[in-house]
Write a protein that holds these residues in place. Structure first.
Motif, PDB file in Angstrom:
ATOM      1  N   GLY A   1       0.796  -1.229   0.000  1.00 32.12           N
ATOM      2  CA  GLY A   1       0.000   0.000   0.000  1.00 32.12           C
ATOM      3  C   GLY A   1       0.813   1.255   0.000  1.00 32.12           C
TER       4      GLY A   1
ATOM      5  N   SER B   1      -0.777  -9.738  -3.123  1.00 32.14           N
ATOM      6  CA  SER B   1      -2.218  -9.535  -3.271  1.00 32.14           C
ATOM      7  C   SER B   1      -2.501  -8.092  -3.690  1.00 32.14           C
ATOM      8  CB  SER B   1      -2.923  -9.836  -1.947  1.00 32.14           C
ATOM      9  OG  SER B   1      -2.588 -11.111  -1.458  1.00 32.14           O
ATOM     10  N   GLY B   2      -3.534  -7.922  -4.523  1.00 35.27           N
ATOM     11  CA  GLY B   2      -3.943  -6.583  -4.910  1.00 35.27           C
ATOM     12  C   GLY B   2      -2.991  -5.892  -5.857  1.00 35.27           C
ATOM     13  N   THR B   3      -2.085  -6.616  -6.493  1.00 35.19           N
ATOM     14  CA  THR B   3      -1.161  -6.038  -7.467  1.00 35.19           C
ATOM     15  C   THR B   3      -1.657  -6.363  -8.883  1.00 35.19           C
ATOM     16  OG1 THR B   3       0.221  -8.033  -7.441  1.00 35.19           O
ATOM     17  CG2 THR B   3       0.738  -6.317  -5.835  1.00 35.19           C
TER      18      THR B   3
ATOM     19  N   CYS C   1      -8.095  -2.253   2.364  1.00 33.30           N
ATOM     20  CA  CYS C   1      -8.906  -3.089   1.480  1.00 33.30           C
ATOM     21  C   CYS C   1     -10.352  -2.610   1.494  1.00 33.30           C
ATOM     22  CB  CYS C   1      -8.834  -4.547   1.933  1.00 33.30           C
ATOM     23  SG  CYS C   1      -7.157  -5.206   1.953  1.00 33.30           S
TER      24      CYS C   1
ATOM     25  N   SER D   1       1.885  -6.241  -1.192  1.00 33.66           N
ATOM     26  CA  SER D   1       0.483  -6.188  -1.591  1.00 33.66           C
ATOM     27  C   SER D   1       0.023  -4.760  -1.839  1.00 33.66           C
ATOM     28  CB  SER D   1      -0.379  -6.831  -0.508  1.00 33.66           C
ATOM     29  OG  SER D   1      -0.223  -6.148   0.728  1.00 33.66           O
ATOM     30  N   TYR D   2      -0.975  -4.647  -2.727  1.00 33.46           N
ATOM     31  CA  TYR D   2      -1.635  -3.369  -3.042  1.00 33.46           C
ATOM     32  C   TYR D   2      -0.640  -2.316  -3.516  1.00 33.46           C
ATOM     33  CZ  TYR D   2      -5.427  -5.768  -0.731  1.00 33.46           C
ATOM     34  OH  TYR D   2      -6.373  -6.707  -0.391  1.00 33.46           O
ATOM     35  N   ASN D   3       0.296  -2.757  -4.334  1.00 34.35           N
ATOM     36  CA  ASN D   3       1.222  -1.872  -5.031  1.00 34.35           C
ATOM     37  C   ASN D   3       1.087  -2.121  -6.526  1.00 34.35           C
ATOM     38  OD1 ASN D   3       2.704  -0.376  -2.983  1.00 34.35           O
ATOM     39  ND2 ASN D   3       3.618  -2.327  -2.375  1.00 34.35           N
TER      40      ASN D   3
ATOM     41  N   LEU E   1      -4.542   3.727   2.810  1.00 37.29           N
ATOM     42  CA  LEU E   1      -4.985   2.717   1.866  1.00 37.29           C
ATOM     43  C   LEU E   1      -5.364   1.441   2.601  1.00 37.29           C
ATOM     44  CD1 LEU E   1      -5.348   1.796  -1.052  1.00 37.29           C
ATOM     45  CD2 LEU E   1      -2.952   1.103  -1.063  1.00 37.29           C
TER      46      LEU E   1
END
Length: 405
Positions: A182, A237-239, A326, A213-215, A324
């Protein structure tokens, strides 16, 4: 005794120390107590007896000495060799005197304790979604060089943050878990972060768990992680990664990691917390920052951020942005992309019905062969002169980054 003249006996000889200015006592009404060597009320313990009369007893010489050293901790050269019990009590005395809230003294004092007691001062630091605290106390945070776990999730690091150099420095050689999800970290930022590891083989030697994750990173960034030889767990996750057979094969081939059907407990951030003597210090920093006058806090945050980024509009957007997180628990569960290194005795969960898994088994068996070959090549390279080492592994982008350091 003159407060400006101090004599110190070392190795049987007496010398004069003229550049030390002792901390002045807290202002009181009596002019007799302006000398730090005169007894102050901090040297006494006040109690009431059964009849209600006020009584006092003097503190022990050790406690008085401890208080004196805590007041002048910034003049201490080293605490190496002092027992942990002494260090613990001295740290508590300095904390009680609010020494670590003074931005001028705090970095040196924390460095003093970290050099002597290492992980006892702080072994784990969680700054998840605490963006202002990271930037306001950057100098103090850099003194914690015995961290084994560091959580910087949602701290808005971007692709070019000064803490990158600290993460890959020798002072954080003990780091095992790193959470940098994030943070709007792209492939370029990951390349910059791992550049010292890939080029100069220093930093992140013990890293076993990495959270990205989340980048906005893509599968192109995987090649920048191959230098992390001890990496055992990875969260993407979240990439931009899409779970498919190709991705599983690529990660297994390059990193030796396999996909986990169940979420790994390592990336359950509810277990992440700050641990050590300085745990309350970190909380005091945040509390003290929240109690700061609003206008002063805004001005200091803006000026601090401007020093890092240099663009007022961008800084204003960042400071006003929400952390940031989820969107929902369901989305988080659906997009969990956790990878781990299988145990040696059971490398891959066998599923005979899947052809993709059979390919993973073959790829994993080839990893050991490549490791043995790389070890032989490394030993061969070490025996050759430095001028014969091949530089073909460095790309043009890597050379540009190397010239920046």
């Amino acid at each position: 005794m003159d407060n400006g003249t101090i004599y110190v006996r070392e190795k049987g000889s007496l010398r004069r120390v003229s550049d030390i200015v002792l901390a002045q006592p807290k202002p009181v009404s009596s002019c007799r107590r302006t000398n730090p060597f005169v007894l102050r009320k901090e040297h006494f313990i006040f109690t009431y007896n059964a009849e209600g009369s006020l009584r006092y007893t003097t503190k022990s010489l050790f406690d008085i000495t401890l208080l004196f050293v805590a007041d002048n901790i910034h003049h201490v050269d080293s605490l190496v060799g002092f027992p942990e019990q002494i260090g613990d009590r001295l740290f508590a005395a300095a904390e009680e005197n609010r020494v670590f809230l003074n931005a001028d003294i705090s970095p040196k004092a924390l460095q003093l304790f970290s050099d002597a007691y290492g992980e006892l001062v702080l072994g784990s630091l969680c700054l998840r979604n605490r963006f202002p605290l990271l930037h306001e106390r950057m100098n103090e945070i850099k003194t914690f060089h015995s961290l084994t776990s560091l959580d910087l999730f949602g701290c808005r690091l971007g692709d070019d943050h000064e803490i990158f150099l600290h993460l890959t420095s020798s002072s954080l050689a003990s780091l095992i878990q790193l959470f940098i999800g994030g943070n709007s970290l792209s492939d370029v930022g990951l390349q910059r972060l791992t550049a010292p590891v890939r080029m100069m083989r220093k930093g992140l030697d013990c890293l076993q768990a990495l959270d990205l994750s989340y980048n906005p990173i893509s599968d192109r960034a995987l090649r920048y992680l191959t230098c992390l030889s001890k990496l055992e767990k990875l969260d993407v996750s979240g990439t931009r990664f899409k779970l498919c057979t190709t991705l599983k094969t690529t990660i297994l081939d390059q990193l030796g990691l396999v996909h986990s059907e169940k979420p790994l407990d390592t990336f359950d951030h509810t277990r992440c917390k700050t641990e050590g003597w300085a745990e309350q210090i970190v909380n005091q920093w945040e509390t003290n920052s929240s109690h700061m006058p609003k206008q002063k806090k805004i001005d200091e945050s803006r000026s601090s951020a401007l020093r890092f980024f240099g663009r007022q509009k961008f800084v204003r957007d960042v400071l006003n942005a929400a952390p940031l997180v989820c969107e929902s628990n369901e989305d988080a569960k659906k997009e969990r992309l956790h990878f781990y290194r299988p145990a040696a005795n059971n490398p891959i969960p066998e599923k005979h019905t899947s052809s993709a898994t059979n390919h993973q088994v073959k790829a994993f068996q080839n990893i050991k062969k490549r490791k043995r070959q790389s070890e032989r090549s490394d030993s061969a390279c070490q025996s050759l002169p430095t001028k014969h080492l091949s530089s073909s592994v460095l790309t043009a982008e890597d050379m540009d980054l190397l010239n920046c350091y």
